[in-house]
Design a protein around this motif. Structure first.
Motif, PDB file in Angstrom:
ATOM      1  N   GLU A  84      47.872 -36.577 128.010  1.00  0.00           N
ATOM      2  CA  GLU A  84      47.895 -37.917 129.184  1.00  0.00           C
ATOM      3  C   GLU A  84      47.818 -37.149 130.584  1.00  0.00           C
ATOM      4  N   PHE A  85      47.364 -37.829 131.574  1.00  0.00           N
ATOM      5  CA  PHE A  85      47.250 -37.160 132.830  1.00  0.00           C
ATOM      6  C   PHE A  85      47.567 -38.518 133.628  1.00  0.00           C
ATOM      7  N   TYR A  86      48.731 -37.971 134.499  1.00  0.00           N
ATOM      8  CA  TYR A  86      49.304 -39.125 135.630  1.00  0.00           C
ATOM      9  C   TYR A  86      49.073 -38.339 136.851  1.00  0.00           C
ATOM     10  N   VAL A  87      48.859 -38.964 137.918  1.00  0.00           N
ATOM     11  CA  VAL A  87      48.732 -38.504 139.331  1.00  0.00           C
ATOM     12  C   VAL A  87      49.570 -39.473 140.573  1.00  0.00           C
ATOM     13  N   THR A  88      49.985 -38.730 141.219  1.00  0.00           N
ATOM     14  CA  THR A  88      50.418 -39.451 142.545  1.00  0.00           C
ATOM     15  C   THR A  88      49.919 -38.609 143.650  1.00  0.00           C
ATOM     16  N   ASP A  89      50.090 -39.083 144.739  1.00  0.00           N
ATOM     17  CA  ASP A  89      49.588 -38.567 146.238  1.00  0.00           C
ATOM     18  C   ASP A  89      50.029 -37.067 146.279  1.00  0.00           C
ATOM     19  N   THR A  90      51.011 -36.720 145.672  1.00  0.00           N
ATOM     20  CA  THR A  90      51.325 -35.344 145.862  1.00  0.00           C
ATOM     21  C   THR A  90      51.658 -34.488 144.330  1.00  0.00           C
ATOM     22  N   ALA A  91      51.117 -34.860 143.557  1.00  0.00           N
ATOM     23  CA  ALA A  91      51.402 -34.229 142.194  1.00  0.00           C
ATOM     24  C   ALA A  91      50.480 -34.752 140.918  1.00  0.00           C
ATOM     25  N   MET A  92      50.338 -34.052 140.224  1.00  0.00           N
ATOM     26  CA  MET A  92      49.407 -34.103 138.915  1.00  0.00           C
ATOM     27  C   MET A  92      50.404 -33.872 137.616  1.00  0.00           C
ATOM     28  N   ASP A  93      50.780 -34.851 136.865  1.00  0.00           N
ATOM     29  CA  ASP A  93      51.609 -34.604 135.737  1.00  0.00           C
ATOM     30  C   ASP A  93      50.890 -34.775 134.481  1.00  0.00           C
ATOM     31  N   VAL A  94      51.143 -33.648 133.395  1.00  0.00           N
ATOM     32  CA  VAL A  94      50.351 -33.762 132.162  1.00  0.00           C
ATOM     33  C   VAL A  94      51.244 -33.604 131.147  1.00  0.00           C
ATOM     34  N   ILE A  95      51.164 -34.462 130.079  1.00  0.00           N
ATOM     35  CA  ILE A  95      52.032 -34.628 129.015  1.00  0.00           C
ATOM     36  C   ILE A  95      51.134 -34.360 127.609  1.00  0.00           C
ATOM     37  N   SER A  96      51.558 -33.493 127.005  1.00  0.00           N
ATOM     38  CA  SER A  96      50.567 -33.247 125.693  1.00  0.00           C
ATOM     39  C   SER A  96      51.627 -33.331 124.383  1.00  0.00           C
ATOM     40  N   SER A  97      51.108 -33.688 123.340  1.00  0.00           N
ATOM     41  CA  SER A  97      51.636 -33.798 121.965  1.00  0.00           C
ATOM     42  C   SER A  97      51.825 -32.541 121.398  1.00  0.00           C
ATOM     43  N   HIS A  98      51.477 -31.512 121.813  1.00  0.00           N
ATOM     44  CA  HIS A  98      51.631 -30.012 121.082  1.00  0.00           C
ATOM     45  C   HIS A  98      52.423 -29.141 122.361  1.00  0.00           C
ATOM     46  N   PRO A  99      53.452 -28.351 121.677  1.00  0.00           N
ATOM     47  CA  PRO A  99      54.160 -27.587 122.407  1.00  0.00           C
ATOM     48  C   PRO A  99      53.747 -26.295 123.052  1.00  0.00           C
ATOM     49  N   ASP A 100      52.458 -25.908 122.345  1.00  0.00           N
ATOM     50  CA  ASP A 100      51.818 -24.715 123.064  1.00  0.00           C
ATOM     51  C   ASP A 100      50.696 -25.042 124.040  1.00  0.00           C
ATOM     52  N   ALA A 101      50.840 -26.145 124.313  1.00  0.00           N
ATOM     53  CA  ALA A 101      49.465 -26.899 125.406  1.00  0.00           C
ATOM     54  C   ALA A 101      49.713 -26.132 126.801  1.00  0.00           C
ATOM     55  N   HIS A 102      48.245 -25.818 127.105  1.00  0.00           N
ATOM     56  CA  HIS A 102      48.252 -25.119 128.486  1.00  0.00           C
ATOM     57  C   HIS A 102      46.764 -25.815 128.780  1.00  0.00           C
ATOM     58  N   LEU A 103      46.584 -25.518 130.189  1.00  0.00           N
ATOM     59  CA  LEU A 103      45.344 -26.015 130.955  1.00  0.00           C
ATOM     60  C   LEU A 103      44.748 -24.441 131.228  1.00  0.00           C
ATOM     61  N   LYS A 104      43.465 -24.335 131.112  1.00  0.00           N
ATOM     62  CA  LYS A 104      42.785 -23.097 131.289  1.00  0.00           C
ATOM     63  C   LYS A 104      41.428 -23.310 132.076  1.00  0.00           C
ATOM     64  N   GLY A 105      41.500 -22.834 133.449  1.00  0.00           N
ATOM     65  CA  GLY A 105      40.141 -23.117 134.224  1.00  0.00           C
ATOM     66  C   GLY A 105      39.983 -22.313 135.437  1.00  0.00           C
ATOM     67  N   MET A 106      39.432 -22.835 136.633  1.00  0.00           N
ATOM     68  CA  MET A 106      39.273 -22.077 137.750  1.00  0.00           C
ATOM     69  C   MET A 106      39.756 -22.937 138.718  1.00  0.00           C
ATOM     70  N   ALA A 107      40.382 -22.126 139.852  1.00  0.00           N
ATOM     71  CA  ALA A 107      40.958 -22.896 140.707  1.00  0.00           C
ATOM     72  C   ALA A 107      40.158 -22.363 142.163  1.00  0.00           C
ATOM     73  N   SER A 108      39.879 -23.221 143.108  1.00  0.00           N
ATOM     74  CA  SER A 108      39.071 -22.760 144.427  1.00  0.00           C
ATOM     75  C   SER A 108      40.161 -21.890 145.192  1.00  0.00           C
ATOM     76  N   ALA A 109      39.740 -20.734 145.541  1.00  0.00           N
ATOM     77  CA  ALA A 109      40.722 -19.881 146.255  1.00  0.00           C
ATOM     78  C   ALA A 109      39.737 -18.953 147.188  1.00  0.00           C
ATOM     79  N   GLY A 110      38.906 -19.588 148.212  1.00  0.00           N
ATOM     80  CA  GLY A 110      38.179 -18.860 149.141  1.00  0.00           C
ATOM     81  C   GLY A 110      38.859 -18.357 150.134  1.00  0.00           C
ATOM     82  N   GLU A 111      38.132 -18.012 151.571  1.00  0.00           N
ATOM     83  CA  GLU A 111      38.839 -17.610 152.587  1.00  0.00           C
ATOM     84  C   GLU A 111      39.842 -18.495 153.316  1.00  0.00           C
TER      85      GLU A 111
END
Length: 752
Positions: A84-111
Motif C-alpha cells: 500500500e502506498f500513501y502520500v502526503t505533501d511531505t512524505a511517502m509511506d509504504v506498507i507491505s505484508s512481507h517483513p523483507d519488503a524493499h524498494l529497488k530503483g534509481m533516484a535522480s541525483a544530477g548536478e
C-alpha cells in the motif's frame, strides 16, 4: 504489517495522483515511478523486491488497484504480497505484508540534486564532494533549486549508477517510518537562516549562481602590507606571483584599502605619493602579467570633498548621524571616505553605476572585494530618521545597491562580500562572501586581537555548509609564513584546498631589496603583522611555496555536510571543536576515491585513527589502498581502519582508493586532490595498457603513482615528454616521472 484481503485490480498502467505526488505503476514492466510537482522525478524504475541479507527476489505478476487515497499493488510471483502506498505533501509511506519488503530503483541525483548529510549524522568528520559521488552512510539528496531535502531511511543504500552517474541506485527498506520524506525550506527554516536575525528582514535560501564553477584562487595585499602597500610593492609582488604561482593556477591579484589614504584620494584618484602612476597603471601591469586585477572597495562610501564621479555631490547623497555629522565609512584608510545614503536613488544612478562602469570597462576590474555593507546597515538603522527615505529598510536599500553593482560588474567578474554580517542579504548578488572575522599569520594569534589562524579555521569549518550551495565561502586569507611552521602550513593549505572555499593567499611572494625592506618596515605598519615580526618579513621560501603549488587552484568542490558544524548559522561561527578529519569524496577523470585530511589539533604529536566504514562511509569487507600525499609514499592496504602518527598542529593528506582488479592510477604529485592534472585515463585489457593524458606545469617534474595487482607484471612505459623515467617500488607501486611541457603529456604504462 499482515493483510488478508485481495482486490480484483487492473493489469494496465495506473497513475495515482495525490498531494502533489504522482505514482505511475506499470504491471507489464513491474516498475514504479515517483514524481513530485515541485521536484519532478524523484525515483524511477522502482521494483518491489524481497531482500534478506544479500539475496534479492523481484516480485512479479502485479495487480493494481486505487482505493480512495491509496494505491494498492498485489504480487503473485514468486510470492503473494500486498503493498500500500500513501502520500502526503511531505512524505511517502509504504506498507507491505512481507517483513523483507524493499524498494529497488534509481533516484535522480544530477548536478543540482546532491548527496548530503544532516546534523544528526555528524560523526566528527567533515564531508565535501567533487563530482558524482556516494557513500554507504549517505541517505539524503538535497535539491538545490528548491531548498528541499529528500530523505530516505537511514539503513537505505544509495550508490552511483555505473552507466549514468547522474542517477543513484537505491534500495530502500519498507519500515514502520516513511520511505521517502521531503523537508521543505530546509535552509530557510530547518537550518534557520532567519532565526538569528535581529531585524524584520528574514532572508530566504537562494541557490548559488552558475557564474563561477569554482571559488577564486588569488593573492591579497592586506595581511602582508596592510595600509602600507605602495606601487613598487604591488609591482614586485605581481611580478613574483606571475613567475612563481600563476603557472599553478593563481588567477587574481587584489589590492586592499591602502590606496584610499589621504585627503584627496578616492576610488579612482589614488594616493599620489604611494601610487605615482595611478591605479590604472597597476591594473594594466597585472593584465600584462597574465593575471586578473582585484580591488577592495567600500561601495557604501565616497570622499566627501573629492568624490569620484563629480566635483561635488549634493548634501542629500550623504548619510549623517543624529547630530548631523558625517560618518566614516568602514575599513578605509582614514576618515575622508564617508557613508553615502542609498535610500536616495540618485546616489546609485549618479555615483555607483558610473563608478563601476569606469572600473570594469576602462580599468578592467575582474574581482571586487566589497566591504562595509554590514556596518552601513547598522549605522543606518541607528540614524534612519536622517535618511533621504527613512521608510526604506536597510536590507532593502543595501540589496538595491548590490543589484546595481552586480549589473555593472557583469556575470564574468567576481564579487566577494566582506564581511558576511548577516547570512542571506547578499544572496544572488555575491559570488562569495567572507564568513568570519579577520585572521593573522600566527597559529593562535597570541599577542594579537584576531585569534590568528584559529579564526580562519572557525570560519572554514563553521560556514562550510554554505560553500558551493549558496555562494563560495571565504574564511579569510591563507597564510603559511613564519612563525607558522611547515606542519601548520600543511594543515592550512590542505583544509582550504579540500574544502573548495576561496583560496586567497596573503604571504610575501617577492624578494625584498634592502631599500624596499627598510622603507616598508618604517612605514605605517602599526596595525600590521610586520610590526610584531619585523625579522620575518621576507619572501616565502621554496619549501612553503611548494605547499601552495600542490594545493592550487581551487577545484569544483562543494559541501556535503549541509549543517553548521558544531555551531549556529551565524556570522563569525565558533565551532565547539574542529573535525577529526575532512573527507573529500571524488569522482573525476582520475577515478573514484577519497582524499582525507587527518588532523591533529593538539600541541604534541599523536596517533590518529579512522574507521573506514563508521568514519568514512566506505564499503565493508573491501580492501583499500592508502597513499600519503605530502610524503609521496604508499602506506599499504587496509580494510578496517587507518592509523597514523600525526605531528602537532599537523595533517596527513591521504588518498584512499579501492583495490582494483587491474592496474590503476593511485595518485600524482601535482595537486592534493590528484584530480586537477588528469585530463584522461583509460585501461585497455586487450593491450594490457594503462594510458592517460596529464597537464603538468612546464619545467616541473611530474610523478604518477600506479598500483598493479600481483598478476600484472610491468613491461615498459611510453611517454611523450623529456626526462621520462620509472621506478618499481614495493607492494605493486610503479612510480613514473617526466618533465612537464607546454602541451598536455600523453603517457602509457604497459604490462606483460
Amino acid at each position: 504489517m499482515a493483510m488478508v484481503f485481495l482486490f480484483a485490480g487492473c493489469k494496465n498502467v495506473t497513475t495515482h495522483e495525490e498531494n502533489r505526488w504522482t505514482i505511475t505503476a506499470n504491471p507489464e514492466t513491474t516498475t514504479l515511478t515517483f514524481e513530485h510537482e515541485e521536484l519532478g522525478i524523484v525515483a524511477e524504475e522502482i521494483r518491489l523486491i524481497l531482500k534478506k541479507e544479500e539475496k534479492i527476489t523481484p516480485l512479479k505478476a502485479w495487480t493494481i488497484e486505487r482505493k480512495e487515497d491509496t494505491l494498492v499493488i498485489s504480487t503473485g510471483e514468486p510470492q503473494k504480497t500486498i503493498w500500500e502506498f500513501y502520500v502526503t505533501d511531505t512524505a511517502m509511506d509504504v506498507i507491505s505484508s512481507h517483513p523483507d519488503a524493499h524498494l529497488k530503483g534509481m533516484a535522480s541525483a544530477g548536478e543540482n540534486r546532491i548527496p548530503a548529510r544532516i546534523a544528526s549524522q555528524d560523526n566528527g568528520i567533515m564531508y565535501t564532494q567533487m563530482g558524482f559521488v556516494s557513500a554507504t552512510n549517505i541517505y539524503n539528496l538535497f535539491d538545490m533549486p528548491t531548498d528541499v531535502m529528500l530523505r530516505f531511511p537511514d539503513n537505505s543504500a544509495l550508490s552511483r549508477n555505473k552507466e549514468d552517474n547522474t542517477l543513484m541506485d537505491i534500495i530502500v527498506p519498507v519500515t514502520k517510518g516513511k520511505e521517502v520524506t521531503l523537508i521543505h525550506n530546509y535552509y530557510t527554516d530547518v537550518i534557520g537562516l532567519s532565526d538569528y536575525q535581529e531585524t524584520d528582514f528574514k532572508p530566504v535560501y537562494k541557490p548559488i549562481s552558475d557564474r563561477f564553477e569554482t571559488a577564486p584562487t588569488g593573492w591579497s595585499s592586506w595581511y602582508c602590507y596592510y595600509m602600507a602597500a605602495e606601487q613598487e610593492d604591488l609591482v614586485e609582488e605581481t611580478n613574483a606571483i606571475a613567475e612563481k604561482l600563476k603557472p599553478y593556477g593563481l588567477e587574481y591579484v587584489q589590492l586592499d584599502a591602502a590606496y584610499t589614504k589621504g585627503e584627496e584620494a578616492n576610488w579612482l584618484e589614488w594616493n599620489k605619493e604611494m601610487y605615482p602612476d595611478g591605479g590604472k597603471f597597476w591594473f594594466d601591469h597585472v593584465r600584462e602579467k597574465g593575471l586578473k586585477p582585484g580591488l577592495w572597495l567600500n561601495p557604501y562610501g565616497a570622499n566627501y570633498t573629492n568624490p569620484s564621479m563629480a566635483d561635488q555631490y549634493p548634501e542629500n547623497f550623504f548619510l549623517r548621524d543624529s547630530s548631523g555629522n558625517l560618518s566614516r565609512a568602514c575599513c578605509s584608510a582614514d576618515s575622508t571616505i564617508v557613508r553615502l545614503d542609498f535610500t536616495n536613488p540618485n546616489v546609485i544612478e549618479q555615483h555607483t553605476r558610473p563608478l563601476f562602469d569606469k572600473l570594469v570597462n576602462d580599468w578592467d576590474l575582474s574581482y571586487l572585494k566589497a566591504g562595509g555593507w554590514g556596518t552601513w546597515m547598522d549605522f543606518y538603522e541607528e540614524n534612519r530618521e536622517n535618511a533621504f527615505n527613512p521608510e526604506l529598510d536597510s536590507r532593502e536599500a543595501s540589496r538595491n545597491l548590490l543589484a546595481a553593482i552586480r549589473e555593472e560588474m557583469g556575470d564574468e567578474n567576481y564579487i566577494l562580500g566582506c564581511a558576511m554580517h548577516e547570512i542571506g542579504v547578499g544572496f544572488n548578488y555575491f559570488d562569495g562572501s567572507r564568513t568570519g572575522g579577520d585572521d593573522y599569520a600566527h597559529w593562535t594569534g597570541e599577542g594579537h586581537w584576531s585569534g590568528g589562524m584559529q579564526t580562519f579555521f572557525n570560519s572554514l569549518f563553521g560556514a562550510n555548509w554554505l560553500n558551493g550551495i549558496c555562494w563560495w565561502s571565504d574564511p579569510d586569507n591563507v597564510m603559511i609564513r613564519d612563525p607558522l611552521n611547515m606542519d601548520e602550513g600543511k594543515t592550512i593549505v590542505s583544509s582550504i584546498s579540500l574544502s573548495g572555499q576561496a583560496y586567497m593567499s596573503s604571504d610575501f611572494i617577492a624578494d625584498f631589496s634592502k631599500e624596499r625592506l627598510q622603507d616598508f618596515l618604517h612605514s605605517d605598519v602599526n596595525i600590521g603583522w610586520a610590526g610584531q615580526y619585523p625579522d620575518k618579513v621576507k619572501a616565502l621560501p621554496e619549501e612553503k611555496l611548494e605547499l601552495y603549488r600542490k594545493t592550487m587552484p581551487t577545484m569544483p568542490i562543494r559541501a556535503m555536510d549541509l549543517y553548521p558544524f558544531k555551531s549556529d548559522p551565524t556570522c563569525c561561527p565558533e565551532p565547539e571543536e574542529f573535525p577529526r578529519a575532512m573527507d573529500l569524496k571524488v569522482n573525476s577523470e582520475s577515478g573514484i576515491y577519497d582524499v582525507i585530511a587527518l588532523y591533529n589539533w593538539n600541541d604534541r604529536s599523536m596517533e590518529r585513527v579512522l574507521d573506514l566504514q563508521e568514519d568514512l562511509g566506505l564499503k565493508p569487507d573491501t580492501d583499500y589502498l592508502v597513499f600519503d600525499f605530502w610524503n609521496q609514499k604508499f602506506l599499504g592496504t587496509t580494510r578496517i581502519m587507518i592509523k597514523q602518527e600525526v605531528p602537532a598542529h599537523g595533517t596527513k593528506a591521504l588518498i584512499v582508493k579501492k583495490v582494483g582488479k587491474t592496474p590503476q592510477l593511485l595518485a600524482n604529485s601535482r595537486h592534493i586532490t590528484c584530480a586537477y592534472s588528469i585530463e584522461s585515463l583509460n585501461w585497455n585489457e586487450e593491450n594490457r595498457t594503462l594510458s592517460g593524458t596529464s597537464r603538468a606545469v612546464p619545467g616541473d617534474q611530474y610523478k604518477l603513482f600506479i598500483h598493479a595487482p600481483e598478476d600484472y607484471e610491468f613491461d615498459h612505459t611510453e611517454i611523450d615528454s623529456k626526462n621520462a623515467s620509472h621506478t618499481i617500488r614495493p607492494n605493486g607501486i610503479i612510480e613514473v616521472a617526466f618533465t612537464g611541457q607546454e602541451d598536455p603529456t600523453d603517457w602509457e604504462v604497459v604490462f606483460k
